[in-house]
Scaffold this active site. Structure first.
Site, mmCIF file in Angstrom:
data_model
loop_
_atom_site.group_PDB
_atom_site.id
_atom_site.type_symbol
_atom_site.label_atom_id
_atom_site.label_comp_id
_atom_site.label_asym_id
_atom_site.label_seq_id
_atom_site.Cartn_x
_atom_site.Cartn_y
_atom_site.Cartn_z
ATOM 1 N N CYS A 1 -29.696 -5.016 -9.476
ATOM 2 C CA CYS A 1 -30.096 -5.769 -8.296
ATOM 3 C C CYS A 1 -29.994 -4.892 -7.039
ATOM 4 O O CYS A 1 -30.732 -3.922 -6.915
ATOM 5 C CB CYS A 1 -29.289 -7.065 -8.178
ATOM 6 S SG CYS A 1 -30.034 -8.236 -6.997
ATOM 7 N N HIS B 1 -30.818 -9.584 -12.858
ATOM 8 C CA HIS B 1 -29.388 -9.640 -13.177
ATOM 9 C C HIS B 1 -29.206 -9.654 -14.693
ATOM 10 O O HIS B 1 -29.409 -10.678 -15.336
ATOM 11 C CB HIS B 1 -28.760 -10.881 -12.557
ATOM 12 C CG HIS B 1 -28.589 -10.775 -11.077
ATOM 13 N ND1 HIS B 1 -27.547 -10.114 -10.494
ATOM 14 C CD2 HIS B 1 -29.371 -11.211 -10.068
ATOM 15 C CE1 HIS B 1 -27.668 -10.160 -9.181
ATOM 16 N NE2 HIS B 1 -28.775 -10.816 -8.892
ATOM 17 N N GLU C 1 -26.443 -9.648 -16.249
ATOM 18 C CA GLU C 1 -25.300 -10.497 -16.576
ATOM 19 C C GLU C 1 -25.634 -11.985 -16.486
ATOM 20 O O GLU C 1 -24.835 -12.816 -16.923
ATOM 21 C CB GLU C 1 -24.115 -10.151 -15.659
ATOM 22 C CG GLU C 1 -24.237 -10.597 -14.222
ATOM 23 C CD GLU C 1 -25.221 -9.809 -13.364
ATOM 24 O OE1 GLU C 1 -25.414 -10.220 -12.207
ATOM 25 O OE2 GLU C 1 -25.797 -8.805 -13.832
#
Length: 195
Positions: A77, A177, A179
């Site tokens: 990001c 992202h 995650e």
């Protein structure tokens, strides 16, 4: 394997640490140049604003260290955007590792800014995406983007094509992202750890 997660007071760091721990890793959150230099892998996550992030990197001396690293490096990001040369976000000078300028998405009636939500990736060109295809979705939250260029290893559209992932030598980075991207994000992290 030693994994250093760079601490420059960017947001979203904890969720990256948790994602790595779920993979059985024991990452170290650090701004210590010695720890970063000896790590086997580097992850550079973040949410926030480019100029503030660069100020913090300069205070810590990381603006000079990061471009010199030779081990596999993954920006996520804001950690991707900071690899460029310049950002329209508060006219910030960036790390200059990759030759792109970060642009703000145009404001259009049917496309809200920030670009927030799930999107697919096209033209995947890296071992980072082994086992993935154009039907796989990842999660984005961003108002600024890197244009498509020779460094682009995956694209997305909103509505214009932009770099969803980039690479230069040992530096890999993704705008989305990992995650927060479920099994697809987990696979990308696993692929990175195997580079």
């Amino acid at each position: 394997m030693e994994i250093a997660v760079i601490d420059y007071k960017g947001g979203n760091v904890q969720s990256v640490l948790f994602a790595l721990e779920r993979l059985g890793c024991h990452p170290t959150l650090t701004a210590d140049p010695e720890v970063i230099q000896r790590a086997d892998k580097i992850i550079f996550p973040g949410e926030g604003e480019a100029a503030s992030a660069m100020r913090e990197l300069r205070v810590q001396g990381l603006d000079k260290l990061l471009p010199s690293l030779t081990q596999p490096f993954l920006g996520v990001c804001l950690g991707m955007q900071l690899l460029g040369t310049h950002s329209e976000e508060n006219d910030a000078t960036l790390l200059g590792i990759l030759p792109f300028e970060v642009k703000r998405f145009p404001t259009l009636p049917e496309y809200k800014v920030p670009h927030m939500g799930w999107n697919t990736l096209q033209r995947l060109q890296s071992p980072l995406f082994a086992g993935l295809g154009a039907e796989d979705y990842v999660y984005f939250v961003h108002s600024y983007y890197a244009p498509v260029g020779d460094y682009t290893i995956a694209e997305a559209e909103y509505p214009t094509p932009f770099s969803a992932a980039v690479q230069h030598k040992n530096f890999y980075a993704v705008q989305f992202h990992t995650e927060k991207s479920g099994p697809v994000g987990t696979r990308i992290l696993e692929n990175f750890l195997q580079l």
